[in-house]
Design a protein around this motif. Structure first.
Motif, PDB file in Angstrom:
ATOM      1  N   CYS A 109      -1.024   6.227  -2.765  1.00 28.26           N
ATOM      2  CA  CYS A 109      -0.843   4.803  -3.106  1.00 28.26           C
ATOM      3  C   CYS A 109      -2.201   4.087  -3.035  1.00 28.26           C
ATOM      4  O   CYS A 109      -2.830   4.051  -1.977  1.00 28.26           O
ATOM      5  CB  CYS A 109       0.142   4.144  -2.147  1.00 28.26           C
ATOM      6  SG  CYS A 109       0.197   2.345  -2.351  1.00 28.26           S
ATOM      7  N   CYS A 124       1.942  -4.165  -3.387  1.00 34.20           N
ATOM      8  CA  CYS A 124       2.209  -3.241  -4.506  1.00 34.20           C
ATOM      9  C   CYS A 124       1.686  -3.790  -5.826  1.00 34.20           C
ATOM     10  O   CYS A 124       1.905  -4.948  -6.166  1.00 34.20           O
ATOM     11  CB  CYS A 124       3.713  -2.975  -4.605  1.00 34.20           C
ATOM     12  SG  CYS A 124       4.140  -1.889  -5.968  1.00 34.20           S
ATOM     13  N   CYS A 171       1.824   0.341  -9.981  1.00 34.55           N
ATOM     14  CA  CYS A 171       1.221   1.440 -10.750  1.00 34.55           C
ATOM     15  C   CYS A 171       2.189   2.610 -10.944  1.00 34.55           C
ATOM     16  O   CYS A 171       1.956   3.471 -11.779  1.00 34.55           O
ATOM     17  CB  CYS A 171      -0.058   1.912 -10.082  1.00 34.55           C
ATOM     18  SG  CYS A 171       0.214   2.785  -8.534  1.00 34.55           S
ATOM     19  N   CYS A 206       3.494   6.390  -6.936  1.00 34.47           N
ATOM     20  CA  CYS A 206       4.354   6.935  -5.864  1.00 34.47           C
ATOM     21  C   CYS A 206       5.591   7.598  -6.460  1.00 34.47           C
ATOM     22  O   CYS A 206       5.964   8.701  -6.058  1.00 34.47           O
ATOM     23  CB  CYS A 206       4.748   5.833  -4.879  1.00 34.47           C
ATOM     24  SG  CYS A 206       5.477   4.392  -5.647  1.00 34.47           S
TER      25      CYS A 206
HETATM   26  S1  SF4 Z   1       3.784   1.490  -7.311  1.00 33.99           S
HETATM   27 FE1  SF4 Z   1       3.847   2.848  -5.518  1.00 33.99          FE
HETATM   28  S2  SF4 Z   1       1.808   3.839  -5.450  1.00 33.99           S
HETATM   29 FE2  SF4 Z   1       1.632   2.027  -6.820  1.00 33.99          FE
HETATM   30  S3  SF4 Z   1       0.957   0.356  -5.485  1.00 33.99           S
HETATM   31 FE3  SF4 Z   1       3.206   0.244  -5.538  1.00 33.99          FE
HETATM   32  S4  SF4 Z   1       3.878   1.460  -3.774  1.00 33.99           S
HETATM   33 FE4  SF4 Z   1       1.718   1.998  -4.124  1.00 33.99          FE
END
Ligand code: SF4
Ligand code: SF4
Length: 304
Positions: A218, A237, A240, A243
């Motif tokens: 992350c 968050c 993206c 995760c």
């Molecule tokens: S989508 Fe998932 S990996 Fe991306 S910033 Fe949010 S929690 Fe982190």
């Protein structure tokens, strides 16, 4: 470095994807944000990353302002802002993210003599986001420039012409070349509006094995194991989806959702693996660590 040297350097400053690009970080990333936003097909994905074709790139910088992890660096299109008004009669259209950044920095009005459909949609989308955060919308109109205002940004061509015809002293007093570069880190929406989150994060505790792959990858530091709790801070968050891309059990779901920041806390337990004897964290009453469980799933080990 002098102002003139900065300007000369900025002339050859093309868009470039840095090592923060999700596709360089993991082959499982499915991010296509920059590709989808580019109107001139200048971006192609290659093994372990992407390439930006400078011949096709028109310098609009949409990819730069939209990248969820600010992995594209480069120059900005010409923008003229006087007091709280953005004058948009030249240059590429801004993205919602750029408008939010300008809003955050005081822009409340956009002056445009003719309103294109695309721009109307971008402003409507931006105002929808502002509305959900209970903030005043951006107003569109034809605003006359304040006659007393002396600050005026120049386009590259204007600046170049001025450099040829005026003395260096005059030019340097009226132009700020370094501002032609975006600082891409400004476009992190999660950092722009403190107290607000733009994504919901749903963790399925039953299927999550706490393998911690997503925690490590992350880019925003959303996940934290703090003693006997796992905390998930959705205010950080950036959406993206790396995760959920890397999770083997589809245990994480990311959705666009604007709301007040929440920190979720899940109790976890420290266990000893019945197979290998190693310690591991678990959300549920697991008997085997992630590695042994995966091996079992792959029928490599015979469990006791
Ligand atoms: S989508 Fe998932 S990996 Fe991306 S910033 Fe949010 S929690 Fe982190
Ligand atoms: S939008 Fe950013 S993270 Fe996604 S592929 Fe493009 S450069 Fe990489």
């Amino acid at each position: 470095m002098s102002l003139l040297a900065n300007w000369l350097e900025s002339l050859s400053y093309e868009l470039n994807a840095t090592n923060q690009c999700l596709r360089k970080i993991s082959p499982y990333s499915t991010c296509t944000v920059c590709f989808d936003t580019c109107k001139t097909q200048a971006i192609t994905y290659v093994k372990n990353g992407l390439e930006i074709n400078s011949q096709l790139c028109n310098g609009c910088s949409s990819c730069l302002t939209n990248c969820p992890v600010q992995a594209i660096e480069g120059q900005s299109p010409t923008r003229k802002v006087l007091e709280d008004i953005l004058y948009l009669d030249e240059g590429a259209l801004p993205t919602e993210n750029e408008l939010l950044y300008l809003y955050k920095n005081g822009v409340r009005k956009i002056s445009k003599t003719t309103l294109e459909e695309n721009l109307e949609q971008i402003i409507a989308g931006t105002n929808e986001i502002l509305n959900q955060m209970e903030m005043e919308p951006i107003i569109i109109g034809e605003f006359v420039e304040n006659a007393h205002s002396t600050e005026k940004k120049l386009s590259r061509r204007d600046f170049f012409n001025k450099l040829s015809s005026d003395s260096k002293k005059i030019v340097l007093s009226s132009a700020t070349p370094i501002k032609w570069r975006f600082n891409q880190s400004n476009f992190n929406r999660a950092k722009m509006f403190e107290g607000w989150s733009f994504y919901s994060i749903l963790l399925d505790k039953e299927s999550c094995t706490l393998c911690e792959t997503c925690f490590r990858l992350c880019p925003a530091g959303v996940f934290l194991i703090d003693g006997d709790h796992l905390t998930i801070d959705n205010g950080k968050c950036v959406g993206c989806t790396l995760c959920s891309n890397v999770c083997r059990h589809n245990s994480i779901k990311i959705d666009s959702e604007i709301g007040k920041t929440k920190i979720y806390s899940y109790p976890i337990v420290k266990k000893i693996c019945k197979n290998c004897g190693g310690t591991f964290n678990s959300c549920e009453d697991e008997q085997h660590c992630f590695t042994c469980k995966s091996s079992k799933e792959n029928s490599i080990l015979n469990f006791l």
